[in-house]
Design a protein around this motif. Structure first.
Motif, mmCIF file in Angstrom:
data_model
loop_
_atom_site.group_PDB
_atom_site.id
_atom_site.type_symbol
_atom_site.label_atom_id
_atom_site.label_comp_id
_atom_site.label_asym_id
_atom_site.label_seq_id
_atom_site.Cartn_x
_atom_site.Cartn_y
_atom_site.Cartn_z
ATOM 1 N N GLU A 1 -36.731 -17.118 1.983
ATOM 2 C CA GLU A 1 -34.943 -18.025 1.442
ATOM 3 C C GLU A 1 -34.301 -17.231 -0.191
ATOM 4 O O GLU A 1 -33.763 -16.331 -0.016
ATOM 5 C CB GLU A 1 -34.350 -19.397 1.717
ATOM 6 N N ALA A 2 -35.622 -17.650 -1.270
ATOM 7 C CA ALA A 2 -35.110 -17.705 -2.306
ATOM 8 C C ALA A 2 -35.199 -16.259 -3.148
ATOM 9 O O ALA A 2 -33.987 -15.582 -3.135
ATOM 10 C CB ALA A 2 -36.305 -18.049 -3.052
ATOM 11 N N ALA A 3 -36.064 -15.353 -2.471
ATOM 12 C CA ALA A 3 -35.516 -13.825 -2.404
ATOM 13 C C ALA A 3 -34.180 -12.847 -1.977
ATOM 14 O O ALA A 3 -33.827 -11.991 -3.098
ATOM 15 C CB ALA A 3 -36.747 -13.145 -1.675
ATOM 16 N N SER A 4 -34.107 -13.450 -1.011
ATOM 17 C CA SER A 4 -32.747 -12.753 0.338
ATOM 18 C C SER A 4 -31.558 -12.901 -0.562
ATOM 19 O O SER A 4 -31.342 -11.938 -1.076
ATOM 20 C CB SER A 4 -32.572 -13.634 1.379
ATOM 21 N N LEU A 5 -31.879 -14.757 -1.588
ATOM 22 C CA LEU A 5 -30.261 -15.122 -2.520
ATOM 23 C C LEU A 5 -30.080 -14.309 -3.226
ATOM 24 O O LEU A 5 -29.289 -13.661 -3.873
ATOM 25 C CB LEU A 5 -30.640 -16.548 -2.231
ATOM 26 N N LEU A 6 -31.461 -13.944 -3.692
ATOM 27 C CA LEU A 6 -31.761 -13.840 -5.425
ATOM 28 C C LEU A 6 -30.930 -11.995 -5.520
ATOM 29 O O LEU A 6 -31.183 -11.877 -5.846
ATOM 30 C CB LEU A 6 -32.743 -13.801 -6.103
ATOM 31 N N ALA A 7 -31.591 -11.490 -4.233
ATOM 32 C CA ALA A 7 -31.738 -10.027 -3.780
ATOM 33 C C ALA A 7 -29.934 -9.131 -4.033
ATOM 34 O O ALA A 7 -29.620 -8.545 -4.292
ATOM 35 C CB ALA A 7 -32.082 -9.305 -2.861
ATOM 36 N N GLU A 8 -29.688 -10.915 -3.617
ATOM 37 C CA GLU A 8 -27.907 -10.414 -3.300
ATOM 38 C C GLU A 8 -27.271 -10.596 -4.955
ATOM 39 O O GLU A 8 -25.983 -10.627 -5.267
ATOM 40 C CB GLU A 8 -27.309 -11.669 -2.811
ATOM 41 N N GLU A 9 -27.943 -10.589 -5.850
ATOM 42 C CA GLU A 9 -27.662 -11.457 -7.104
ATOM 43 C C GLU A 9 -28.523 -9.881 -8.135
ATOM 44 O O GLU A 9 -28.336 -9.896 -8.916
ATOM 45 C CB GLU A 9 -28.440 -12.438 -7.951
ATOM 46 N N GLY A 10 -29.077 -9.325 -7.142
ATOM 47 C CA GLY A 10 -29.614 -7.731 -7.816
ATOM 48 C C GLY A 10 -30.933 -7.925 -8.379
ATOM 49 O O GLY A 10 -31.238 -7.582 -9.311
ATOM 50 N N ILE A 11 -31.703 -9.374 -7.999
ATOM 51 C CA ILE A 11 -33.555 -9.654 -8.771
ATOM 52 C C ILE A 11 -33.877 -9.495 -7.568
ATOM 53 O O ILE A 11 -33.716 -9.980 -6.130
ATOM 54 C CB ILE A 11 -33.245 -10.876 -8.670
ATOM 55 N N GLN A 12 -35.118 -7.818 -7.361
ATOM 56 C CA GLN A 12 -35.708 -7.722 -6.544
ATOM 57 C C GLN A 12 -37.568 -8.489 -6.297
ATOM 58 O O GLN A 12 -37.897 -8.291 -7.231
ATOM 59 C CB GLN A 12 -36.015 -6.179 -6.660
ATOM 60 N N CYS A 13 -37.186 -9.123 -5.588
ATOM 61 C CA CYS A 13 -38.519 -10.456 -5.959
ATOM 62 C C CYS A 13 -39.832 -9.817 -4.781
ATOM 63 O O CYS A 13 -39.414 -9.527 -3.627
ATOM 64 C CB CYS A 13 -38.262 -11.575 -5.061
ATOM 65 N N GLU A 14 -40.759 -9.222 -4.994
ATOM 66 C CA GLU A 14 -41.669 -9.392 -4.453
ATOM 67 C C GLU A 14 -42.706 -10.943 -4.123
ATOM 68 O O GLU A 14 -42.518 -11.418 -5.210
ATOM 69 C CB GLU A 14 -43.527 -8.259 -5.012
ATOM 70 N N VAL A 15 -42.577 -11.316 -2.912
ATOM 71 C CA VAL A 15 -43.479 -12.383 -2.102
ATOM 72 C C VAL A 15 -44.517 -11.554 -1.719
ATOM 73 O O VAL A 15 -44.810 -11.238 -0.894
ATOM 74 C CB VAL A 15 -42.085 -12.141 -1.202
ATOM 75 N N ILE A 16 -45.285 -12.801 -2.028
ATOM 76 C CA ILE A 16 -47.124 -12.127 -1.533
ATOM 77 C C ILE A 16 -47.149 -14.053 -1.389
ATOM 78 O O ILE A 16 -47.215 -15.249 -1.441
ATOM 79 C CB ILE A 16 -47.613 -12.124 -3.026
#
Lengths: 360, 329
Positions: B222-237
């Motif tokens: 969920e955090a990764a999706s929300l951060l993506a909206e702000e332009g931060i691309q997360c790698e989730v492991i």
């Protein structure tokens, strides 16, 4: 008031501590063959024990748990077990392991700090020595469950000390063995001592065998220094197990003639008179006197057998002392069926450390 | 059944158990209430009916006994799958797990082995009674000879459990019960296994690595999706296997992103996250462009359920930690 349950515990003895026959002997004990065999094996076990203690005292063996006083129990049970039965010992059963086919040198290897003493081919499916008290009782139940699931005619034997009867594992094992009617025989070597704590401080129950009654299984007491009594009880219990007739608990009453281990000093807590009483009842002298009386064993036999067993034991000691330690990689090689990557790296590091130390 | 209907994690576990029992007569199931009742979470529903009481055993109520028995069975070549009803009740069984199951192969130089799986639901978030909500995976992860596996989705639960059953060594299989029924996926009952020494990369990104496992994968994604909206691309492991830990995937990801947040439900102290942070500190210091951030449980006793939500890490904590890490220069 009605009585919901009443039980009793029998005590079996045929040859008493004066080597007198106190009950009519079974047919097999009317001739010399089996009794002489038991005697000979017990002598080897006692001599081996003396030798092992001497090795420890001279820095050639690690801490060692003496089997002095439980030779009758070990030799008789192991002799009656079939090859395909499974032994789940504790840590005082060298004589059983010997009868099951382990080399004496392999037994020494274990007490010399080498895991290969748990991996003798002669052990087949037998469990290795069990150090955490009473846990082996549950392993035996698991093995017995597998035997039952597969409809095999095999018995499992688990042996424990009197101290182990205070642990939950023991009661849990009796309970599940009863409710699942498992092919298992539990033998308590009640040698009266758990290191320094005497039998009377383990339980107020007059017998340890009666703990079986709470689990709804057969329980009985035998004279653990009388090979005939042991033979009769154990053979019947093994037979019942193999025939799917359920578990048995046998309390074999013996006496620990040694310190708990070579790291212990029993003079701190045991009165010499108590030990003397133990020696008065011990199994080897009792049977020797009986065999002498029957004319089945003479002084010349004794001399010859002592020489034979000394030579046997010395060979084992030589073989043990000549066995080089395992390579350092063995710490890693049996940890998992397939060694994880990180451990492979540690294995390499351990090998180079060892090589470096060897060359410096 | 081809499994075309989307199912939840506990159903996927049930599917894997059926598959394993159907394909290998040595596989047996034992535990408290696993037979007639089908398990208190219904993970073993139908097994007794399909495979009989010889292979699906309701045991007496003694966790220590369940573990000890399983070791004896496994040494005989059976493949027992023991259920400990809740991880909070596994402690009586520790002696058998640590002193025997984990060591049997080693101490017999391979003469005997212990191919056994101990399944236990764990973790908080379901308003359960005391002792039903802890996350103590690290206690097991430290024991040589064990494998410790935690799935985070129905598909991975199916594949990892099948692997655990086939593995010739003891596997502690911890099931995050908060997400037992929270996500449905199509799970093909094809017997495909997943590796027990590999992290799963659930989402690729170049900016920051979010490393997590178990039920916290839900908040992490969920955090990764929300951060993506702000332009931060997360790698989730998804770490998935606590022991052996797949260092390579973690190091490669942080090598790429230079930033990371480790997210766990367990207390932070001496945890799996501590080990991951330690690996990164030892082996990736020069790759790191910001300090390692950690989001996890407090080092407290798991609170009884009225304060449970105050304990459980939340999505916005992960977002905050990720942003702080991104802002570090």
């Amino acid at each position: 008031m009605n009585i919901s349950y009443e039980g009793s515990i029998s005590f079996t003895q045929f040859i008493n501590e004066q080597s007198e026959v106190v009950n009519p002997l079974p047919e097999w004990a009317l001739v010399d063959k089996v009794l002489v065999h038991y005697y000979q094996q017990m002598v080897i076990a006692r001599q081996f024990d003396n030798k092992a203690i001497a090795l420890q005292r001279t820095g050639q063996l690690g801490t060692y748990a003496s089997s002095a006083g439980c030779e009758a129990i070990d030799i008789v049970i192991a002799s009656l077990m079939h090859k395909e039965d499974v032994l789940v010992p504790y840590y005082r059963n060298h004589a059983m392991q010997m009868v099951r086919g382990m080399k004496l040198s392999e037994i020494l290897l274990y007490w010399g700090g080498d895991e290969r003493g748990n991996s003798s081919p002669a052990q087949r499916e037998d469990f290795p020595n069990c150090v955490p008290i009473a846990t082996q009782c549950l392993h035996a139940c698991g093995i017995a469950s597998a035997i039952k699931i597969r409809n095999q005619q095999r018995a499992t034997v688990s042996i424990l000390g009197d101290g182990a009867t205070s642990k939950g594992d023991f009661m849990e094992a009796l309970n599940v063995a009863g409710v699942w009617q498992l092919p298992v025989v539990f033998i308590i070597n009640n040698n009266q001592w758990a290191i320094s704590v005497p039998r009377a401080l383990q339980s107020i129950a007059p017998t340890l065998a009666q703990k079986a009654l709470a689990a709804g299984i057969r329980g009985e007491q035998v004279d653990g220094n009388d090979v005939v009594a042991l033979h009769q009880s154990v053979e019947q219990a093994l037979q019942r197990a193999r025939e799917g007739k359920g578990p048995t608990l046998i309390e074999a009453v013996s006496y620990r003639l040694s310190d708990h281990t070579t790291a212990d000093d029993a003079t701190r807590y045991r009165h010499p008179d108590a030990l003397k009483m133990g020696w008065d009842k011990e199994p080897i002298k009792r049977l020797r006197n009986y065999l002498h009386g029957q004319g089945w064993w003479h002084e010349s036999d004794e001399t010859q057998w002592l020489q034979h067993s000394s030579a046997l034991i010395q060979d084992a000691v030589d073989q043990y002392l000549d066995t080089p330690p395992q390579p350092v990689s063995s710490m890693f090689d049996y940890l998992y069926a397939e060694l994880p990557l990180q451990l492979k790296k540690q294995r390499e590091a351990a090998i180079s450390r060892s090589e470096k130390e060897a060359s410096s | 059944m081809s499994g075309q209907e989307a199912i939840c994690m506990v159903e996927a576990i049930n599917l894997a158990l059926h598959h394993a029992m159907r394909n290998d007569n040595d596989v047996i199931v034992l535990g408290e209430d696993v037979g007639t009742n089908g398990g208190v979470f219904r993970a073993t529903v139908g097994l007794k009916e399909n495979f009989g009481i010889k292979r699906v055993m309701d045991t007496p109520l003694a966790e220590n006994m369940i573990a000890g028995l399983s070791i004896g069975m496994a040494a005989q070549g059976l493949k027992p799958i023991a259920e400990i009803q809740f991880m909070g009740f596994i402690f009586p069984a520790m002696e058998h797990i640590v002193c025997h199951a984990a060591r049997l192969r080693n101490r017999t130089r391979g003469r005997l082995s212990c191919p056994l799986v101990i399944r236990a639901p764990y973790g908080g978030g379901i308003h359960a009674p005391e002792h039903h909500s802890e996350s103590t995976e690290a206690i097991f992860a430290q024991i040589p000879g064990l494998r410790v596996v935690i799935p985070s989705s129905p598909q991975r639960a199916y594949g990892l459990l099948l692997s655990a059953i086939q593995n010739p060594d003891p596997v502690i299989f911890l099931e995050p019960k908060r997400i037992y029924r929270s996500q449905n996926q199509i799970v093909e009952d094809n017997g495909h296994t997943l590796p027990l020494d590999t992290c799963f990369t659930l989402r690729e990104g170049n900016d920051i690595s979010l490393i997590s496992w178990g039920s916290m994968i839900k908040e992490t994604l969920e955090a990764a999706s929300l951060l993506a909206e702000e332009g931060i691309q997360c790698e989730v492991i998804d770490v998935a296997t606590m022991n052996p830990l797949d260092r390579e995937t973690i190091l490669a990801s942080v090598g790429k992103t230079g930033r990371c947040v480790i997210i766990q439900e367990a207390p932070l102290n001496c945890s799996v996250g501590s080990e991951i942070a330690s690996i990164l500190a030892c082996e990736a210091l020069l790759d790191l462009r910001a300090p390692i951030a950690r989001v996890g449980g407090y080092d407290t006793v798991m609170p009884y359920f009225r304060l449970e939500n105050q304990y459980m890490p939340q999505t916005d904590q992960i977002i905050d930690a990720a942003k702080r890490t991104m802002e570090f220069d």
